[in-house]
Design a protein around this motif. Structure first.
Motif, PDB file in Angstrom:
ATOM      1  N   UNK A  41      88.425 -15.468 -60.221  1.00 10.92           N
ATOM      2  CA  UNK A  41      87.703 -14.903 -59.075  1.00 10.92           C
ATOM      3  C   UNK A  41      86.454 -14.171 -59.549  1.00 10.92           C
ATOM      4  N   UNK A  42      86.579 -13.400 -60.661  1.00  8.48           N
ATOM      5  CA  UNK A  42      85.436 -12.661 -61.184  1.00  8.48           C
ATOM      6  C   UNK A  42      84.352 -13.621 -61.684  1.00  8.48           C
ATOM      7  N   UNK A  43      84.781 -14.675 -62.378  1.00  9.95           N
ATOM      8  CA  UNK A  43      83.803 -15.667 -62.856  1.00  9.95           C
ATOM      9  C   UNK A  43      83.096 -16.333 -61.690  1.00  9.95           C
ATOM     10  N   UNK A  44      83.853 -16.574 -60.624  1.00  8.30           N
ATOM     11  CA  UNK A  44      83.243 -17.193 -59.434  1.00  8.30           C
ATOM     12  C   UNK A  44      82.215 -16.252 -58.815  1.00  8.30           C
ATOM     13  N   UNK A  45      82.538 -14.951 -58.775  1.00  9.17           N
ATOM     14  CA  UNK A  45      81.582 -13.988 -58.240  1.00  9.17           C
ATOM     15  C   UNK A  45      80.319 -13.935 -59.087  1.00  9.17           C
ATOM     16  N   UNK A  46      80.514 -13.918 -60.419  1.00  8.74           N
ATOM     17  CA  UNK A  46      79.355 -13.875 -61.313  1.00  8.74           C
ATOM     18  C   UNK A  46      78.494 -15.116 -61.132  1.00  8.74           C
ATOM     19  N   UNK A  47      79.135 -16.272 -61.036  1.00 16.02           N
ATOM     20  CA  UNK A  47      78.385 -17.517 -60.854  1.00 16.02           C
ATOM     21  C   UNK A  47      77.632 -17.520 -59.529  1.00 16.02           C
ATOM     22  N   UNK A  48      78.292 -17.046 -58.470  1.00 10.57           N
ATOM     23  CA  UNK A  48      77.622 -16.983 -57.166  1.00 10.57           C
ATOM     24  C   UNK A  48      76.433 -16.024 -57.212  1.00 10.57           C
ATOM     25  N   UNK A  49      76.622 -14.885 -57.912  1.00  7.53           N
ATOM     26  CA  UNK A  49      75.531 -13.913 -58.016  1.00  7.53           C
ATOM     27  C   UNK A  49      74.358 -14.506 -58.797  1.00  7.53           C
ATOM     28  N   UNK A  50      74.649 -15.233 -59.863  1.00  8.51           N
ATOM     29  CA  UNK A  50      73.585 -15.864 -60.625  1.00  8.51           C
ATOM     30  C   UNK A  50      72.839 -16.896 -59.797  1.00  8.51           C
ATOM     31  N   UNK A  51      73.603 -17.689 -59.041  1.00 11.49           N
ATOM     32  CA  UNK A  51      72.963 -18.691 -58.187  1.00 11.49           C
ATOM     33  C   UNK A  51      72.079 -18.032 -57.128  1.00 11.49           C
ATOM     34  N   UNK A  52      72.585 -16.921 -56.576  1.00 12.02           N
ATOM     35  CA  UNK A  52      71.803 -16.219 -55.548  1.00 12.02           C
ATOM     36  C   UNK A  52      70.517 -15.652 -56.147  1.00 12.02           C
ATOM     37  N   UNK A  53      70.637 -15.054 -57.342  1.00  9.79           N
ATOM     38  CA  UNK A  53      69.449 -14.496 -57.996  1.00  9.79           C
ATOM     39  C   UNK A  53      68.458 -15.593 -58.363  1.00  9.79           C
ATOM     40  N   UNK A  54      68.972 -16.738 -58.785  1.00 10.69           N
ATOM     41  CA  UNK A  54      68.077 -17.841 -59.140  1.00 10.69           C
ATOM     42  C   UNK A  54      67.336 -18.364 -57.916  1.00 10.69           C
ATOM     43  N   UNK A  55      68.037 -18.440 -56.778  1.00 12.67           N
ATOM     44  CA  UNK A  55      67.382 -18.879 -55.540  1.00 12.67           C
ATOM     45  C   UNK A  55      66.294 -17.891 -55.130  1.00 12.67           C
ATOM     46  N   UNK A  56      66.607 -16.572 -55.204  1.00  9.71           N
ATOM     47  CA  UNK A  56      65.617 -15.560 -54.852  1.00  9.71           C
ATOM     48  C   UNK A  56      64.413 -15.611 -55.803  1.00  9.71           C
ATOM     49  N   UNK A  57      64.702 -15.814 -57.094  1.00 14.53           N
ATOM     50  CA  UNK A  57      63.606 -15.894 -58.063  1.00 14.53           C
ATOM     51  C   UNK A  57      62.685 -17.067 -57.755  1.00 14.53           C
ATOM     52  N   UNK A  58      63.273 -18.208 -57.440  1.00 14.50           N
ATOM     53  CA  UNK A  58      62.461 -19.380 -57.138  1.00 14.50           C
ATOM     54  C   UNK A  58      61.648 -19.182 -55.865  1.00 14.50           C
ATOM     55  N   UNK A  59      62.263 -18.563 -54.864  1.00 14.75           N
ATOM     56  CA  UNK A  59      61.534 -18.322 -53.614  1.00 14.75           C
ATOM     57  C   UNK A  59      60.344 -17.390 -53.845  1.00 14.75           C
ATOM     58  N   UNK A  60      60.577 -16.307 -54.626  1.00 21.80           N
ATOM     59  CA  UNK A  60      59.493 -15.374 -54.901  1.00 21.80           C
ATOM     60  C   UNK A  60      58.393 -16.038 -55.724  1.00 21.80           C
ATOM     61  N   UNK A  61      58.784 -16.791 -56.735  1.00 25.13           N
ATOM     62  CA  UNK A  61      57.785 -17.449 -57.583  1.00 25.13           C
ATOM     63  C   UNK A  61      56.995 -18.484 -56.793  1.00 25.13           C
ATOM     64  N   UNK A  62      57.666 -19.217 -55.905  1.00 28.55           N
ATOM     65  CA  UNK A  62      56.955 -20.198 -55.081  1.00 28.55           C
ATOM     66  C   UNK A  62      55.933 -19.504 -54.181  1.00 28.55           C
ATOM     67  N   UNK A  63      56.322 -18.340 -53.613  1.00 25.92           N
ATOM     68  CA  UNK A  63      55.391 -17.614 -52.749  1.00 25.92           C
ATOM     69  C   UNK A  63      54.176 -17.125 -53.536  1.00 25.92           C
ATOM     70  N   UNK A  64      54.413 -16.600 -54.739  1.00 22.33           N
ATOM     71  CA  UNK A  64      53.302 -16.150 -55.572  1.00 22.33           C
ATOM     72  C   UNK A  64      52.416 -17.321 -55.997  1.00 22.33           C
ATOM     73  N   UNK A  65      53.033 -18.457 -56.331  1.00 21.04           N
ATOM     74  CA  UNK A  65      52.261 -19.627 -56.749  1.00 21.04           C
ATOM     75  C   UNK A  65      51.359 -20.143 -55.634  1.00 21.04           C
ATOM     76  N   UNK A  66      51.860 -20.093 -54.405  1.00 25.45           N
ATOM     77  CA  UNK A  66      51.044 -20.549 -53.272  1.00 25.45           C
ATOM     78  C   UNK A  66      49.804 -19.675 -53.100  1.00 25.45           C
ATOM     79  N   UNK A  67      49.955 -18.370 -53.342  1.00 26.80           N
ATOM     80  CA  UNK A  67      48.823 -17.468 -53.153  1.00 26.80           C
ATOM     81  C   UNK A  67      47.792 -17.577 -54.275  1.00 26.80           C
ATOM     82  N   UNK A  68      48.271 -17.880 -55.477  1.00 27.50           N
ATOM     83  CA  UNK A  68      47.355 -17.877 -56.621  1.00 27.50           C
ATOM     84  C   UNK A  68      46.864 -19.266 -57.002  1.00 27.50           C
ATOM     85  N   UNK A  69      47.359 -20.307 -56.362  1.00 28.60           N
ATOM     86  CA  UNK A  69      47.065 -21.670 -56.824  1.00 28.60           C
ATOM     87  C   UNK A  69      45.566 -21.960 -56.843  1.00 28.60           C
TER      88      UNK A  69
END
Length: 462
Positions: A164-192
């Motif tokens: 259960x703990x490993x599943x939580x950690x994996x879900x948290x990592x996936x969530x952080x990775x999604x947020x990171x990609x969304x933020x980076x995509x937004x920054x890339x659109x502004x600076x392109x």
């Protein structure tokens, strides 16, 4: 006269008829004797009698007849002569056994079992201790089985919790990775488009090189933005915590909003430095490349042995400025540094203007001297060294009272942040923006008691 040995030999042929003595009545299994079910105890007594007769115990002929009679009564019930097979003329033992069986009368099978146990206990003192030992052995086996079952269940629970703990950690990592990609995509659109314009100037007519450069600039912009965001969150943490978790989430969302195109230009590369010379403006300040290396010990050995620029003792509360003029034969400055045991603040600035010397010099100032070369920047970060500063290319003139006083403007290339350079070597490079002097700042002003040993190297490439 019949000997007791012949009787004992015949007793060894006795067998316990489980189908008759066990019965199927559930109530019979509840009858206890010596804290054991009566039927189980009777089986132990019967086996003990059969195995030990003639070995560990020696009974008289009459006692053996009584015990055998109890076993027959327990197995078959009262004697029924009409159903009993006929005996031979010379079968004296068989006749005596039937007489003893007949003397038991109409007692029940359970009563016969109990009579056998009591008689054997009275005739053989070793019987009861043997039963107690067997009972303890059974209890120990049951206890061990229960303990093993408990350990198995506990292990299963731990493995389940771990999954259960490993599943939580994996879900948290996936969530952080999604947020990171969304933020980076937004920054890339502004600076392109800004980065694309810059890349076209650097590599005209080469779309592949332009794409590589744009991607590099976008990655650097994202990492610098995250550093500034973390510094802002750290400085506002106590206030956000006091207002509660809901307001903290709102504050994080506010801090996580994408920057405007103007802010991106200020943070990354585009603001131009104005001067008083004939051209009227300086070249664009490009962002610096920063990385780390793990071989701290080897780096310190190289610097100490004279293969680097040197070792400096940075006192508590002091700021060391290494002035590195641009060289006519160079186009890019490189630096590397590390410390012993503790971190240190580090930043890079550029002082515009033709250098009067090509020699690298070191300037030491105490924190209370208020480094006037960076007066505006220190006003911005007076309360927190790690705040960095968001205007990375801001220009200002130095005070005439400073030991390095001059009228040349200064641009910020890398804001001052505390670096964990005691665990890995921090390195970086920066392409010359024009003629001037690089100011490498090693800031220990936040330390009230500890001095730091600094190992550094600076060099240029063509």
């Amino acid at each position: 006269m019949i000997s007791s040995d012949s009787v004992e030999l015949s007793l060894r042929n006795l067998s316990l008829d489980d189908s008759n003595c066990s019965g199927s009545d559930n109530e019979d299994s509840k009858i206890l004797k010596w804290n054991l079910p009566l039927k189980d105890l009777y089986r132990l007594a019967f086996n003990f009698y059969k195995e030990k007769t003639g070995k560990a115990i020696h009974l008289s002929y009459e006692d053996n007849l009584k015990l055998v009679a109890f076993t027959q009564q327990a197995a078959h019930g009262p004697l029924d002569l009409t159903k009993a097979p006929p005996l031979g003329m010379f079968d004296v033992i068989g006749k005596d056994r039937r007489v003893a069986w007949q003397h038991l009368g109409t007692i029940t099978k359970l009563q016969a079992m109990e009579g056998f146990i009591d008689l054997l206990d009275r005739l053989c003192p070793l019987f009861k201790p043997t039963v107690e030992a067997i009972k303890k052995d059974r209890e120990e086996k049951v206890r061990q089985a229960q303990a093993e079952e408990a350990r198995r269940r506990e292990q299963l629970e731990k493995e389940k919790e771990k999954l259960v703990e490993l599943k939580k950690i994996e879900d948290e990592r996936n969530r952080e990775e999604i947020q990171r990609r969304q933020l980076q995509d937004a920054l890339n659109q502004q600076t392109y488009y800004q980065f694309k314009e810059y890349a076209e100037k650097q590599f005209p007519g080469n779309p592949e090189q332009q794409a590589v450069l744009i991607r590099q600039l976008q990655n650097e912009h994202y990492h610098q933005y995250m550093q500034q965001l973390q510094a802002q969150v750290a400085s506002n943490y106590s206030q956000l915590r006091a207002t509660g978790d809901n307001e903290m989430d709102s504050g994080n969302q506010l801090l996580g909003q994408t920057v405007s195109s103007k802010e991106v230009g200020q943070l990354e590369y585009k603001e131009q430095c104005e001067s008083d010379d004939e051209s009227g403006e300086y070249a664009v300040i490009n962002p610096a490349n920063m990385w780390t290396k793990p071989d701290v010990k080897l780096f310190k050995q190289e610097v100490t042995s004279g293969k680097g620029d040197g070792v400096i003792r940075v006192g508590h509360g002091d700021i060391i400025t290494v002035r590195v003029p641009t060289h006519d034969g160079g186009s890019c400055l490189f630096w590397e540094f590390a410390t012993d045991n503790y971190d240190i603040g580090f930043g890079v600035y550029f002082e515009w203007g033709k250098p009067v010397t090509t020699e690298v010099s070191v300037h030491v100032s105490e924190s209370d001297e208020d480094d006037d070369t960076l007066e505006d920047d220190e006003a911005l970060c007076a309360d927190d060294l790690e705040c960095g500063g968001q205007q990375q290319h801001k220009q200002y003139n130095t005070s005439s009272s400073s030991p390095m006083a001059n009228t040349n403007p200064i641009s910020i290339i890398v804001p001052i942040y505390r670096r964990e350079c005691q665990t890995e070597v921090y390195a970086g490079s920066h392409n010359y923006p024009g003629e001037g002097t690089y100011l490498l700042k090693f800031d220990n002003s936040y330390s009230l008691w500890r001095s730091k040993t600094l190992y550094y190297k600076v060099f240029y490439t063509r």
